[in-house]
Design a protein around this motif. Structure first.
Motif, PDB file in Angstrom:
ATOM      1  N   GLY A 146       0.756  -1.220   0.070  1.00 36.36           N
ATOM      2  CA  GLY A 146      -0.038   0.104   0.028  1.00 36.36           C
ATOM      3  C   GLY A 146       0.800   1.210  -0.038  1.00 36.36           C
ATOM      4  O   GLY A 146       2.101   1.053   0.077  1.00 36.36           O
ATOM      5  N   PRO A 147       0.193   2.395  -0.060  1.00 39.70           N
ATOM      6  CA  PRO A 147       1.009   3.485   0.040  1.00 39.70           C
ATOM      7  C   PRO A 147       2.176   3.764   1.247  1.00 39.70           C
ATOM      8  O   PRO A 147       3.155   4.297   0.996  1.00 39.70           O
ATOM      9  N   PHE A 148       1.676   3.452   2.270  1.00 39.03           N
ATOM     10  CA  PHE A 148       2.515   3.690   3.515  1.00 39.03           C
ATOM     11  C   PHE A 148       3.710   2.525   2.970  1.00 39.03           C
ATOM     12  O   PHE A 148       4.879   3.055   3.622  1.00 39.03           O
ATOM     13  N   ASP A 149       3.619   1.370   2.728  1.00 41.88           N
ATOM     14  CA  ASP A 149       4.682   0.449   2.569  1.00 41.88           C
ATOM     15  C   ASP A 149       5.709   0.899   1.577  1.00 41.88           C
ATOM     16  O   ASP A 149       6.794   1.134   1.834  1.00 41.88           O
ATOM     17  N   LEU A 150       5.054   1.615   0.590  1.00 41.26           N
ATOM     18  CA  LEU A 150       5.872   2.217  -0.570  1.00 41.26           C
ATOM     19  C   LEU A 150       6.640   3.350   0.140  1.00 41.26           C
ATOM     20  O   LEU A 150       7.848   3.646  -0.177  1.00 41.26           O
ATOM     21  N   LEU A 151       5.973   4.315   0.714  1.00 42.61           N
ATOM     22  CA  LEU A 151       6.677   5.593   1.210  1.00 42.61           C
ATOM     23  C   LEU A 151       7.832   5.015   2.179  1.00 42.61           C
ATOM     24  O   LEU A 151       8.848   5.510   2.233  1.00 42.61           O
TER      25      LEU A 151
END
Lengths: 169, 256
Positions: B12-17
């Motif tokens: 998800g976006p948090f993981d990517l960030l």
């Protein structure tokens, strides 16, 4: 009953049990003190470590149980004609980690933390019996609250939740 | 194949960030917003190239990052009322994002530990091996005080019942043959016979039980309304719909 005999009784109990046996149960049946049971269990664990033994004493889900040693897993899988156990996806594991520490928790609250939808992971975890519905939150829509099950500790080979917390610090 | 793209998959976006922040080897609390934003958008581009669905969650995060980046790039002018407010808002946005990242990172770490534990535990077998014991039924006393005769009688009863059920099912499977034209005529007849020349919607559909019957009735009704033979009206919003016969049908003649 001397301690050698007590240890034999404990081994026999653990041998027949299909779920972890608590120390309290052992104390009740053998009439031994906490210290004596500890001594016997420790002795049994040590003896199982011998190379010629295939089983070991496992401290799991609040109790003790005899399990096979990891290095012989593939023999057992061959024997019971069953492929190695499947593992959970990282999505499911993240979801489970959040439920574990925030329970009881709703789906929306998990999604807020993970930043993605979690319907599928919840379904998987419910099917595997690792989480269950534990009630409804008293807000609009009365969403379902989730929590971990007893099988959760068993599945991860944990004695208690504290074991995980201490690993983190 | 033109080229190979190796793309890591993120949860998800948090993981990517988090991945980008770790790669940049910076502290979560002092993220170089401009740099991280560019890398984040670059990753979304690559996702599109390999036909990975860029879900809305990723886009929302992109919007947040762009907002923070633009705020960081703007020169800090003398604090006028509006600017001051804007600054506060952006700071809150950034703080909120960081707090979420920190929390997510924590749970990701727990997930990693769980994965290790799972791998270890999956190699240990217990007696008797049960992956999940869903039913905790005590089977030891189930057959207490039951004679062989009783078992045999119960068995016969079950078999009889299942035979009966099967026969019933066969009857159910009879094909219902009714065409929309037939049903249209039935509806017209129903309306003609009715003294008030009027039937309510729910009354009409209460006559038919099965799904296919209901669908055919509905289609027939739509067709009748289209052909101007029947009109439908509703007295109030969410109220009952009444169907009535149009007595004169000059329009149909004109059409021909």
């Amino acid at each position: 009953m001397n301690l050698r005999e007590a240890q034999a009784v404990i081994e026999a109990l653990l041998f027949v049990s299909n779920k972890p046996v608590t120390k309290e149960e052992i104390m009740k049946i053998t009439n031994l003190s906490d210290k004596e049971v500890n001594f016997c269990l420790q002795n049994l664990a040590n003896q199982c470590q011998a190379e010629e033994r295939g089983i070991k004493l496992v401290k799991i889900a609040g109790g003790y149980q005899l399990g096979t040693k990891e290095q012989y897993a593939h023999y057992i899988e061959d024997f019971i004609s069953q492929p190695a156990k499947t593992s959970l996806s990282s999505a499911a594991l993240e979801t489970l980690a959040i439920i574990l520490y925030k329970q009881p928790i709703t789906r929306a609250e998990i999604e807020e933390i993970r930043g993605v939808r979690v319907e599928k992971s919840l379904q998987t975890l419910l099917e595997k019996g690792l989480i269950e519905e534990v009630g409804r939150k008293n807000v609009i829509g009365k969403p379902i609250l989730y929590g971990t099950t007893k099988d959760f500790l068993k599945y991860f080979g944990l004695f208690s939740l504290d074991e995980l917390v201490s690993k983190l610090d | 194949m033109g080229y190979h793209v190796k793309l890591e998959i993120f949860e998800g976006p948090f993981d990517l960030l988090l991945h980008l922040i770790e790669k940049a080897e910076v502290d979560i609390y002092s993220i170089p917003i401009a740099q991280i934003t560019d890398q984040y958008l670059d990753y979304l581009e690559r996702m599109k190239k390999v036909d990975l669905e860029v879900t809305s969650e990723f886009l929302i995060m992109a919007a947040t990052l762009i907002k923070l980046k633009s705020a960081a790039l703007l020169p800090k002018t003398e604090k006028e009322d509006n600017n001051g407010l804007q600054d506060d808002e952006d700071n809150a946005l950034k703080e909120n994002l960081i707090a979420k990242l920190v929390e997510y990172k924590y749970f990701k770490e727990i997930a990693r530990i769980l994965k290790e534990k799972e791998a270890e535990a999956s190699l240990v077998y217990y007696r008797p091996y049960q992956e999940i014991h869903k039913r905790d039924v005590d089977l030891s006393n189930v057959l207490n005080n039951i004679t062989l005769k009783q078992l045999w009688d119960s068995f016969k009863l079950v078999m009889e019942k299942s035979r009966e059920l099967k026969e019933k099912e066969e009857i159910k499977l009879l094909k219902e043959e009714i065409t929309i034209d037939q049903r249209m005529n039935e509806i017209l007849n129903l309306l003609i016979k009715n003294k008030q020349k009027k039937v309510s919607f729910s009354q009409l559909f209460s006559l038919y039980r099965t799904k296919i019957q209901t669908i055919i009735t509905f289609l027939a009704l739509l067709e009748l309304i289209r052909q101007n033979k029947v009109s439908a009206f509703q007295a109030s919003g969410f109220g009952e719909i009444y169907l009535s016969l149009k007595l004169f049908q000059p329009k149909e003649d004109k059409n021909k």
